[in-house]
Design an enzyme around this catalytic site. Structure first.
Site, PDB file in Angstrom:
ATOM      1  NE  ARG A  46      -3.718  -2.265   2.456  1.00 14.13           N
ATOM      2  CZ  ARG A  46      -3.479  -3.480   2.948  1.00 14.13           C
ATOM      3  NH1 ARG A  46      -2.298  -3.725   3.519  1.00 14.13           N
ATOM      4  NH2 ARG A  46      -4.386  -4.437   2.886  1.00 14.13           N
ATOM      5  CE  LYS A  67      -8.204  -1.663   4.829  1.00 11.56           C
ATOM      6  NZ  LYS A  67      -8.724  -1.785   3.456  1.00 11.56           N
ATOM      7  CG  HIS A  86      -5.175   0.581  -3.831  1.00 10.67           C
ATOM      8  ND1 HIS A  86      -4.914   0.212  -2.540  1.00 10.67           N
ATOM      9  CD2 HIS A  86      -6.084  -0.309  -4.308  1.00 10.67           C
ATOM     10  CE1 HIS A  86      -5.631  -0.854  -2.230  1.00 10.67           C
ATOM     11  NE2 HIS A  86      -6.356  -1.187  -3.275  1.00 10.67           N
ATOM     12  NE  ARG A 127      -2.903  -3.310  -1.845  1.00 11.53           N
ATOM     13  CZ  ARG A 127      -2.418  -4.237  -1.018  1.00 11.53           C
ATOM     14  NH1 ARG A 127      -1.107  -4.354  -0.864  1.00 11.53           N
ATOM     15  NH2 ARG A 127      -3.218  -5.033  -0.357  1.00 11.53           N
ATOM     16  CE1 TYR A 180       2.375 -19.454  16.642  1.00 13.81           C
ATOM     17  CE2 TYR A 180       0.159 -18.717  17.166  1.00 13.81           C
ATOM     18  CZ  TYR A 180       1.377 -19.231  17.564  1.00 13.81           C
ATOM     19  OH  TYR A 180       1.603 -19.512  18.886  1.00 13.81           O
TER      20      TYR A 180
END
Length: 410
Positions: A249, A276, A337, A340, A373
């Site tokens: 981002r 985010k 953006h 992405r 994790y």
């Protein structure tokens, strides 16, 4: 109360003094007294008996509470006594109910919910949510007990937003209200989510996606970016190129600090507080990205930021890369953006596993434990994918055809 029992007149109340006493009590009948203090203060009090015990209740300050008002309050309390109720106890019960209602108001529940969510949000999103609540909900239903808010008044509230032409905002505000109601249900403050009753009641809005070039337009964009050093500055060119190689981002890139990078391991660890989803994110760095970073390290000097602004203690602004794209002729066609979106499309076309792509895009689980994790999940495959992506970008920039390479990641 019968008029014959009223002993005072308005003139007496106004002119009476304590006559040198600490407290002088003027009786008006039915247990109503005007207490006059030596310093001039005057209070209405009601004297009454419950279960053989004498009690006293304050009815207000004179002249704010007139003689007529004091008599009305006296009569209201005597009606309670006729029903075997203690006015003092009932007053305390009313105050308690009001205190509970205030603690269970929509605003109180919303702020409690907001506080619970705050640590999971980045700062700008938290600011957006609070602003929507404070500007668009609290002035209308904030002081209402959340359990008493009904669908029609909620609809009236969001339609005020629609009348401003802010259709997307109306939907977002309603969405936030739904989350507050569901929190209220979970904590026992209300029984249902009335926001759910408004499905289909708002004006539909078309979600605007941020502009992104089509895959076949990407080579021209990459070549245009390479010319930006001549039109603008070298640092911004490197920023756009690094955005293309990493597809993070925009705010994650511009806020990057050198201590987030393990240059030996070729990894960029973006801390949770800058993400985010508030989960640490690992970005494998291709050889091409590493070459850019080595150039930027020299340019940054002693600044802790990878992309320092004119004030070396602060990074470049959010609009730096967007305005650069404007200057390159991509206004309305491409945003930061957008890298992405185009990376997601093309990597899926090339046959990389969707789970690997989604993890690299940091579209991670909201569950905190799972997210902790998963930060390194699929990392070996992600390292391979990011290097292949950089090689692919270099190839199409040099003139190779944009051909989906299905099965590349097999």
């Amino acid at each position: 109360m019968a008029a014959s029992m009223n002993l005072l007149s308005a003139k007496e109340c106004s002119n009476a003094s304590s006559e040198g006493k600490a407290i002088r009590k003027l009786h008006d009948g039915g247990g109503l007294y005007l207490w006059i203090y030596a310093d001039g203060r005057r209070y209405w009090r009601l004297r009454y008996w419950i279960d053989g015990k004498e009690k006293s209740l304050s009815l207000g300050v004179y002249p704010e509470i007139s003689l007529k008002d004091a008599r009305a309050r006296r009569d209201e309390n005597r009606k309670l006594m006729q029903d075997q109720l203690d006015p003092s106890v009932e007053r305390k019960a009313i105050k308690l109910r009001r205190r509970i209602a205030s603690a269970n108001s929509f605003e109180a529940v919303a702020r409690e919910w907001y506080g619970k969510q705050l640590h999971t949000w980045v700062a700008h999103h938290a600011d957006d949510v609070l602003r929507r609540l404070e500007s668009n909900t609290f002035p209308f239903i904030g002081d209402r007990p959340i359990a008493q808010v009904e669908a029609p008044e909620l609809l009236d509230m969001v339609r005020k937003i629609e009348k401003r032409g802010a259709y997307d905002l109306a939907h977002r505000v309603l969405q936030v209200c739904g989350q507050v109601f569901r929190y209220g249900i979970a904590t026992g403050r209300c029984q249902r989510d009335v926001a759910a009753d408004l499905r289909g009641a708002l004006t539909p809005h078309v979600k605007k996606h941020q502009a992104a070039v089509r895959p076949e337009e990407l080579p021209d964009l990459l070549r245009a970016i390479e010319t930006y050093a001549a039109k603008g500055d070298l640092q911004t060119m490197y920023a756009l190129q690094l955005l293309a190689f990493t597809f993070v981002r925009t705010n994650e890139l511009i806020g990057a600090e050198w201590d987030e990078f393990d240059m030996d391991a070729k990894l960029w660890m973006i801390p949770a507080e800058r993400m985010k989803m508030r989960t640490e994110h690992i970005v494998p760095l291709s050889d091409q990205a590493m070459a850019i970073l080595n150039e930027l390290k020299v340019m940054a000097g002693k600044s802790r930021f990878v992309f320092p602004g004119r004030n070396r203690d602060k990074p470049i602004s959010n609009n730096t890369m967007l305005f650069a794209l404007y200057r390159l002729g991509y206004k309305g066609k491409m945003t930061g953006h957008g890298f992405r979106a185009v990376a997601s499309t093309m990597l899926n076309e090339q046959g990389w596993r969707p789970d690997v792509i989604e993890r690299q895009l940091a579209h991670c689980e909201r569950d905190e434990v799972r997210g902790a994790y998963n930060r390194a999940e699929y990392l070996p495959e992600r390292v391979k994918m990011m290097q292949a992506w950089a090689i692919y970008l270099d190839a199409i920039k040099a003139g190779a055809k944009v051909i989906p390479l299905h099965g590349q990641a097999a």
